[in-house]
Design a protein around this motif. Structure first.
Motif, PDB file in Angstrom:
ATOM      1  N   PRO A   1      31.865  78.138 -21.382  1.00  0.00           N
ATOM      2  CA  PRO A   1      33.117  77.439 -21.621  1.00  0.00           C
ATOM      3  C   PRO A   1      32.889  75.931 -21.759  1.00  0.00           C
ATOM      4  O   PRO A   1      31.856  75.411 -21.359  1.00  0.00           O
ATOM      5  CB  PRO A   1      33.939  77.760 -20.371  1.00  0.00           C
ATOM      6  CG  PRO A   1      32.934  78.071 -19.334  1.00  0.00           C
ATOM      7  CD  PRO A   1      31.760  78.676 -20.046  1.00  0.00           C
ATOM      8  N   ARG A   2      33.861  75.272 -22.330  1.00  0.00           N
ATOM      9  CA  ARG A   2      33.752  73.831 -22.496  1.00  0.00           C
ATOM     10  C   ARG A   2      33.722  73.151 -21.130  1.00  0.00           C
ATOM     11  O   ARG A   2      34.502  73.472 -20.249  1.00  0.00           O
ATOM     12  CB  ARG A   2      34.934  73.311 -23.298  1.00  0.00           C
ATOM     13  CG  ARG A   2      34.848  73.755 -24.727  1.00  0.00           C
ATOM     14  CD  ARG A   2      35.919  73.169 -25.602  1.00  0.00           C
ATOM     15  NE  ARG A   2      36.687  72.138 -25.013  1.00  0.00           N
ATOM     16  CZ  ARG A   2      37.984  71.972 -25.198  1.00  0.00           C
ATOM     17  NH1 ARG A   2      38.633  72.798 -25.962  1.00  0.00           N
ATOM     18  NH2 ARG A   2      38.636  70.984 -24.637  1.00  0.00           N
ATOM     19  N   ARG A   3      32.812  72.223 -20.952  1.00  0.00           N
ATOM     20  CA  ARG A   3      32.618  71.583 -19.656  1.00  0.00           C
ATOM     21  C   ARG A   3      33.369  70.263 -19.514  1.00  0.00           C
ATOM     22  O   ARG A   3      33.342  69.656 -18.464  1.00  0.00           O
ATOM     23  CB  ARG A   3      31.126  71.335 -19.413  1.00  0.00           C
ATOM     24  CG  ARG A   3      30.292  72.585 -19.464  1.00  0.00           C
ATOM     25  CD  ARG A   3      30.580  73.465 -18.301  1.00  0.00           C
ATOM     26  NE  ARG A   3      29.672  74.609 -18.289  1.00  0.00           N
ATOM     27  CZ  ARG A   3      29.938  75.709 -17.654  1.00  0.00           C
ATOM     28  NH1 ARG A   3      31.039  75.845 -16.989  1.00  0.00           N
ATOM     29  NH2 ARG A   3      29.094  76.711 -17.683  1.00  0.00           N
ATOM     30  N   SER A   4      34.050  69.800 -20.565  1.00  0.00           N
ATOM     31  CA  SER A   4      34.751  68.518 -20.468  1.00  0.00           C
ATOM     32  C   SER A   4      35.894  68.595 -19.461  1.00  0.00           C
ATOM     33  O   SER A   4      36.183  67.620 -18.767  1.00  0.00           O
ATOM     34  CB  SER A   4      35.269  68.087 -21.843  1.00  0.00           C
ATOM     35  OG  SER A   4      36.134  69.072 -22.375  1.00  0.00           O
ATOM     36  N   LEU A   5      36.545  69.746 -19.345  1.00  0.00           N
ATOM     37  CA  LEU A   5      37.617  69.904 -18.367  1.00  0.00           C
ATOM     38  C   LEU A   5      37.082  69.749 -16.950  1.00  0.00           C
ATOM     39  O   LEU A   5      37.724  69.142 -16.097  1.00  0.00           O
ATOM     40  CB  LEU A   5      38.283  71.267 -18.530  1.00  0.00           C
ATOM     41  CG  LEU A   5      39.352  71.625 -17.507  1.00  0.00           C
ATOM     42  CD1 LEU A   5      40.543  70.692 -17.644  1.00  0.00           C
ATOM     43  CD2 LEU A   5      39.780  73.059 -17.672  1.00  0.00           C
ATOM     44  N   TYR A   6      35.883  70.272 -16.696  1.00  0.00           N
ATOM     45  CA  TYR A   6      35.314  70.198 -15.355  1.00  0.00           C
ATOM     46  C   TYR A   6      35.020  68.758 -14.954  1.00  0.00           C
ATOM     47  O   TYR A   6      35.157  68.383 -13.794  1.00  0.00           O
ATOM     48  CB  TYR A   6      34.042  71.033 -15.273  1.00  0.00           C
ATOM     49  CG  TYR A   6      34.235  72.452 -15.727  1.00  0.00           C
ATOM     50  CD1 TYR A   6      35.416  73.141 -15.466  1.00  0.00           C
ATOM     51  CD2 TYR A   6      33.262  73.098 -16.443  1.00  0.00           C
ATOM     52  CE1 TYR A   6      35.594  74.436 -15.898  1.00  0.00           C
ATOM     53  CE2 TYR A   6      33.429  74.401 -16.872  1.00  0.00           C
ATOM     54  CZ  TYR A   6      34.607  75.062 -16.592  1.00  0.00           C
ATOM     55  OH  TYR A   6      34.779  76.330 -17.014  1.00  0.00           O
ATOM     56  N   ALA A   7      34.605  67.964 -15.900  1.00  0.00           N
ATOM     57  CA  ALA A   7      34.352  66.549 -15.616  1.00  0.00           C
ATOM     58  C   ALA A   7      35.644  65.853 -15.228  1.00  0.00           C
ATOM     59  O   ALA A   7      35.672  65.031 -14.306  1.00  0.00           O
ATOM     60  CB  ALA A   7      33.725  65.875 -16.831  1.00  0.00           C
ATOM     61  N   GLY A   8      36.724  66.187 -15.907  1.00  0.00           N
ATOM     62  CA  GLY A   8      38.026  65.603 -15.565  1.00  0.00           C
ATOM     63  C   GLY A   8      38.508  66.036 -14.201  1.00  0.00           C
ATOM     64  O   GLY A   8      39.073  65.244 -13.438  1.00  0.00           O
ATOM     65  N   VAL A   9      38.277  67.314 -13.866  1.00  0.00           N
ATOM     66  CA  VAL A   9      38.678  67.823 -12.551  1.00  0.00           C
ATOM     67  C   VAL A   9      37.912  67.101 -11.449  1.00  0.00           C
ATOM     68  O   VAL A   9      38.464  66.753 -10.409  1.00  0.00           O
ATOM     69  CB  VAL A   9      38.450  69.349 -12.471  1.00  0.00           C
ATOM     70  CG1 VAL A   9      38.652  69.865 -11.073  1.00  0.00           C
ATOM     71  CG2 VAL A   9      39.382  70.069 -13.424  1.00  0.00           C
ATOM     72  N   ALA A  10      36.633  66.840 -11.670  1.00  0.00           N
ATOM     73  CA  ALA A  10      35.815  66.155 -10.659  1.00  0.00           C
ATOM     74  C   ALA A  10      36.155  64.678 -10.553  1.00  0.00           C
ATOM     75  O   ALA A  10      35.966  64.070  -9.497  1.00  0.00           O
ATOM     76  CB  ALA A  10      34.338  66.328 -10.984  1.00  0.00           C
ATOM     77  N   ALA A  11      36.651  64.084 -11.630  1.00  0.00           N
ATOM     78  CA  ALA A  11      36.952  62.655 -11.612  1.00  0.00           C
ATOM     79  C   ALA A  11      38.220  62.334 -10.838  1.00  0.00           C
ATOM     80  O   ALA A  11      38.334  61.240 -10.270  1.00  0.00           O
ATOM     81  CB  ALA A  11      37.076  62.129 -13.039  1.00  0.00           C
TER      82      ALA A  11
END
Length: 190
Positions: free
Chosen positions: A15-25
């Motif tokens: 899956p696209r990992r850009s969402l995970y970076a936003g969740v962690a930020a």
């Protein structure tokens, strides 16, 4: 020899990992705004629960990501319980690795598997125990945020795929180049 090495170097689609970076930020920004950047950084560990999602329906995602969030919260709690005592930290981390191995095998955990749970426990052993409540609540809150956000994202994705919500329009460059494409490939049906 190359045919044995090639599969090790191959990247599997995910899956696209850009969402995970936003969740962690988000926990980092909230911690910084609250004047507790350390708590925000540790709380962002709870957002790692989103890494276990992205493969199923909305109901499956809520179950998987919430279970991972509970596991990460328990991991940080186990680690913080042993902080300040080096021998206890080694013992707790070892026992936690064994327990998470068994649980991940029984539940059939997705990638990254037990790695994050053991890593979070080890991080917890290095934190000062005076702020144990802050560490644990921060990780739990970030895990809850990751669960809700992944559930919403997958629900919207499923709604778009099943046609109950209209798909977004095609990008402007694909509509503009229909003049030279055949009419069967044109998004506007020309």
């Amino acid at each position: 020899m190359w045919r044995w090495i090639a599969p090790l170097l191959q990247l599997n689609p995910g899956p696209r990992r850009s969402l995970y970076a936003g969740v962690a930020a988000v926990p980092i920004v909230v911690g910084q705004a609250a004047g507790r950047p350390g708590v925000g950084l540790v709380a962002s560990i709870g957002a790692l629960a989103a890494l276990y999602g992205g493969f199923g329906t909305a109901k499956q995602e809520l179950a998987v990501v919430s279970t991972a969030a509970v596991g990460l919260t328990a991991s940080i709690a186990a680690g913080v319980a042993a902080s300040g005592h080096p021998l206890a930290a080694v013992f707790v981390t070892t026992v936690w690795a064994v327990l998470t191995t068994v649980v991940c095998r029984v539940l059939g955990a997705r990638q990254p598997g037990l790695l994050m749970f053991v890593l979070v426990c080890a991080v917890g052993t290095t934190l000062p125990s005076a702020l144990a409540g802050s560490w644990i609540l921060g990780v739990a809150a970030a895990g809850l945020f990751a669960t809700v956000l992944m559930g919403i994202t997958v629900a919207v994705r499923d709604a778009v795929e099943h046609g109950s919500v209209p798909a977004p329009p095609p990008p402007y460059w694909s509509v503009g180049c229909c003049r030279w494409r055949s009419s069967s490939r044109c998004p506007r049906g020309r």
